[in-house]
Motif scaffolding. Sequence first.
Motif, PDB file in Angstrom:
ATOM      1  N   ILE A 105     -13.229 -38.617  47.976  1.00 34.09           N
ATOM      2  CA  ILE A 105     -13.813 -38.896  49.286  1.00 34.09           C
ATOM      3  C   ILE A 105     -15.226 -39.426  49.070  1.00 34.09           C
ATOM      4  N   GLY A 106     -15.652 -40.358  49.926  1.00 39.10           N
ATOM      5  CA  GLY A 106     -17.036 -40.808  49.862  1.00 39.10           C
ATOM      6  C   GLY A 106     -17.175 -42.303  49.864  1.00 39.10           C
ATOM      7  N   GLY A 107     -18.407 -42.727  49.663  1.00 34.67           N
ATOM      8  CA  GLY A 107     -18.714 -44.145  49.645  1.00 34.67           C
ATOM      9  C   GLY A 107     -19.730 -44.432  48.566  1.00 34.67           C
ATOM     10  N   LYS A 108     -21.028 -44.349  48.929  1.00 38.98           N
ATOM     11  CA  LYS A 108     -22.100 -44.572  47.962  1.00 38.98           C
ATOM     12  C   LYS A 108     -22.017 -43.558  46.824  1.00 38.98           C
ATOM     13  N   ILE A 109     -21.780 -42.297  47.195  1.00 35.37           N
ATOM     14  CA  ILE A 109     -21.476 -41.271  46.198  1.00 35.37           C
ATOM     15  C   ILE A 109     -20.085 -40.737  46.497  1.00 35.37           C
ATOM     16  N   LYS A 110     -19.476 -40.096  45.525  1.00 40.68           N
ATOM     17  CA  LYS A 110     -18.089 -39.655  45.684  1.00 40.68           C
ATOM     18  C   LYS A 110     -17.936 -38.174  45.365  1.00 40.68           C
ATOM     19  N   TRP A 111     -16.987 -37.562  46.096  1.00 35.12           N
ATOM     20  CA  TRP A 111     -16.557 -36.201  45.771  1.00 35.12           C
ATOM     21  C   TRP A 111     -15.115 -36.298  45.286  1.00 35.12           C
ATOM     22  N   ILE A 112     -14.897 -35.883  44.042  1.00 38.01           N
ATOM     23  CA  ILE A 112     -13.571 -35.892  43.435  1.00 38.01           C
ATOM     24  C   ILE A 112     -13.125 -34.444  43.282  1.00 38.01           C
ATOM     25  N   ASP A 113     -12.073 -34.085  43.996  1.00 31.62           N
ATOM     26  CA  ASP A 113     -11.586 -32.702  43.994  1.00 31.62           C
ATOM     27  C   ASP A 113     -10.252 -32.641  43.265  1.00 31.62           C
ATOM     28  N   ILE A 114     -10.187 -31.803  42.220  1.00 31.29           N
ATOM     29  CA  ILE A 114      -8.981 -31.678  41.402  1.00 31.29           C
ATOM     30  C   ILE A 114      -8.481 -30.241  41.483  1.00 31.29           C
ATOM     31  N   LEU A 115      -7.252 -30.080  41.938  1.00 36.08           N
ATOM     32  CA  LEU A 115      -6.636 -28.765  42.036  1.00 36.08           C
ATOM     33  C   LEU A 115      -5.626 -28.602  40.901  1.00 36.08           C
ATOM     34  N   LYS A 116      -5.798 -27.538  40.111  1.00 36.80           N
ATOM     35  CA  LYS A 116      -4.918 -27.224  38.989  1.00 36.80           C
ATOM     36  C   LYS A 116      -4.744 -28.448  38.088  1.00 36.80           C
ATOM     37  N   PRO A 117      -5.790 -28.788  37.348  1.00 40.07           N
ATOM     38  CA  PRO A 117      -5.792 -30.035  36.566  1.00 40.07           C
ATOM     39  C   PRO A 117      -4.673 -30.103  35.533  1.00 40.07           C
ATOM     40  N   ALA A 118      -4.062 -31.268  35.462  1.00 41.37           N
ATOM     41  CA  ALA A 118      -3.026 -31.535  34.458  1.00 41.37           C
ATOM     42  C   ALA A 118      -3.643 -32.333  33.318  1.00 41.37           C
ATOM     43  N   GLY A 119      -2.842 -32.591  32.290  1.00 38.91           N
ATOM     44  CA  GLY A 119      -3.338 -33.281  31.103  1.00 38.91           C
ATOM     45  C   GLY A 119      -3.906 -34.654  31.388  1.00 38.91           C
ATOM     46  N   GLU A 120      -3.228 -35.425  32.246  1.00 38.42           N
ATOM     47  CA  GLU A 120      -3.687 -36.782  32.543  1.00 38.42           C
ATOM     48  C   GLU A 120      -5.034 -36.767  33.258  1.00 38.42           C
ATOM     49  N   GLU A 121      -5.205 -35.835  34.181  1.00 35.19           N
ATOM     50  CA  GLU A 121      -6.462 -35.749  34.930  1.00 35.19           C
ATOM     51  C   GLU A 121      -7.612 -35.338  34.012  1.00 35.19           C
ATOM     52  N   LEU A 122      -7.348 -34.406  33.101  1.00 37.78           N
ATOM     53  CA  LEU A 122      -8.388 -33.986  32.163  1.00 37.78           C
ATOM     54  C   LEU A 122      -8.761 -35.130  31.219  1.00 37.78           C
ATOM     55  N   ALA A 123      -7.772 -35.872  30.770  1.00 35.06           N
ATOM     56  CA  ALA A 123      -8.057 -37.020  29.893  1.00 35.06           C
ATOM     57  C   ALA A 123      -8.875 -38.062  30.632  1.00 35.06           C
ATOM     58  N   TRP A 124      -8.571 -38.287  31.917  1.00 37.27           N
ATOM     59  CA  TRP A 124      -9.336 -39.244  32.724  1.00 37.27           C
ATOM     60  C   TRP A 124     -10.782 -38.785  32.884  1.00 37.27           C
ATOM     61  N   LEU A 125     -10.986 -37.487  33.101  1.00 38.83           N
ATOM     62  CA  LEU A 125     -12.345 -36.951  33.244  1.00 38.83           C
ATOM     63  C   LEU A 125     -13.158 -37.178  31.971  1.00 38.83           C
ATOM     64  N   GLN A 126     -12.550 -36.886  30.840  1.00 34.71           N
ATOM     65  CA  GLN A 126     -13.279 -37.040  29.579  1.00 34.71           C
ATOM     66  C   GLN A 126     -13.633 -38.501  29.317  1.00 34.71           C
ATOM     67  N   LYS A 127     -12.696 -39.383  29.613  1.00 34.92           N
ATOM     68  CA  LYS A 127     -12.946 -40.815  29.386  1.00 34.92           C
ATOM     69  C   LYS A 127     -13.968 -41.365  30.372  1.00 34.92           C
ATOM     70  N   LYS A 128     -13.871 -40.951  31.638  1.00 35.35           N
ATOM     71  CA  LYS A 128     -14.730 -41.476  32.704  1.00 35.35           C
ATOM     72  C   LYS A 128     -16.163 -40.980  32.573  1.00 35.35           C
ATOM     73  N   PHE A 129     -16.330 -39.679  32.238  1.00 35.81           N
ATOM     74  CA  PHE A 129     -17.664 -39.088  32.272  1.00 35.81           C
ATOM     75  C   PHE A 129     -18.185 -38.651  30.896  1.00 35.81           C
ATOM     76  N   GLY A 130     -17.403 -38.859  29.873  1.00 32.83           N
ATOM     77  CA  GLY A 130     -17.861 -38.530  28.525  1.00 32.83           C
ATOM     78  C   GLY A 130     -18.196 -37.065  28.351  1.00 32.83           C
ATOM     79  N   LEU A 131     -17.325 -36.203  28.834  1.00 36.05           N
ATOM     80  CA  LEU A 131     -17.587 -34.769  28.800  1.00 36.05           C
ATOM     81  C   LEU A 131     -17.493 -34.222  27.379  1.00 36.05           C
ATOM     82  N   HIS A 132     -18.313 -33.215  27.108  1.00 37.65           N
ATOM     83  CA  HIS A 132     -18.334 -32.581  25.793  1.00 37.65           C
ATOM     84  C   HIS A 132     -17.008 -31.851  25.558  1.00 37.65           C
ATOM     85  N   PRO A 133     -16.521 -31.801  24.317  1.00 40.11           N
ATOM     86  CA  PRO A 133     -15.253 -31.088  24.035  1.00 40.11           C
ATOM     87  C   PRO A 133     -15.262 -29.628  24.488  1.00 40.11           C
ATOM     88  N   VAL A 134     -16.434 -28.968  24.406  1.00 44.67           N
ATOM     89  CA  VAL A 134     -16.527 -27.575  24.859  1.00 44.67           C
ATOM     90  C   VAL A 134     -16.260 -27.486  26.365  1.00 44.67           C
TER      91      VAL A 134
END
Length: 297
Positions: free
Chosen positions: A4-33
């Motif tokens: 949801i949003g425009g200039k800024i976004k709110w991304i809400d993930i319920l019970k994350p699956a493997g594909e969503e977690l992989a997308w998060l890591q690729k999109k935001f460069g999250l630390h492995p921890v």
Amino acid sequence: METIGGKIKWIDILKPAGEELAWLQKKFGLHPVVMDELKNYSVHGRVESSDGYLYLIYHFPIYDAAEKVSRRAEIDFIVTKKDLITVRYNDVDVFNEFRKSLNGGKNFPNTTLELTYHLMAHLINFNQRQLNHIQEKTENIGTELFKGNEGSLLKEISYVKRDISEYQLIAKPQQHLFSSLVERGQNFWGPQSKIYLEDILGKYLKLLARLEYHREAILDFEATNNQLLNVRNNEVMKMFNTLAFTTFPMMLIAALFAVRAGGVPLEDNPNGFWLLVSGMAIAVVVMLIFFKKKKWL
């Protein structure tokens, strides 16, 4: 996953699956921890800042009506300058309420600071509502005191005490989380974020204070109920002791006259039974008068 949003976004993930977690890591460069934390429930809440994002693990209580106790729920926040990502493992109505408050994006904040602030405030308000059942039960217990229901109240008090204890175990550690957020949030968003973050901390401290009020009240009610229960038990014991002492002369006289030996009084008297019964009754009356004089009755 919902965005949801425009200039800024709110991304809400319920019970994350493997594909969503992989997308998060690729999109935001999250630390492995951080990625490991997102896969499952975390034991402790905490705030961490990294290059480009703020990571927050928040635990809050949800009341389980079937078990009559509060259970732990978790939300993970990943905050960048343009996105707020929430990862959660429970489908809680409070998120639908917050989504409706945004009015399809018409009331959407302009910064992730404001969006995080409003979502946090909404969650704390939800926590306040979760305390309502504890308040209602505590007040009901106070109303039922002195009505002779000490035994049933003891069970109700035990349920409320357990619920408060579970609530405390979940909620109290979060105070450190919000205190840390005041410092780390200013490093991430800048000094202008201080007023928002301190307000969130203040709202949470009010929640903990309210919880403490209920804890003190239920402990006071428990002490009063225990005293009433002890008085009631003492009265019952007093009654049984009185019965034992008043019937003792009857049992003693009956035992003596039941002895099979020569010379037992009244054995050959045709009115012996009634004389014996009269003697027992007189002995009981004398005992009762004695107890009355001693104010034991």
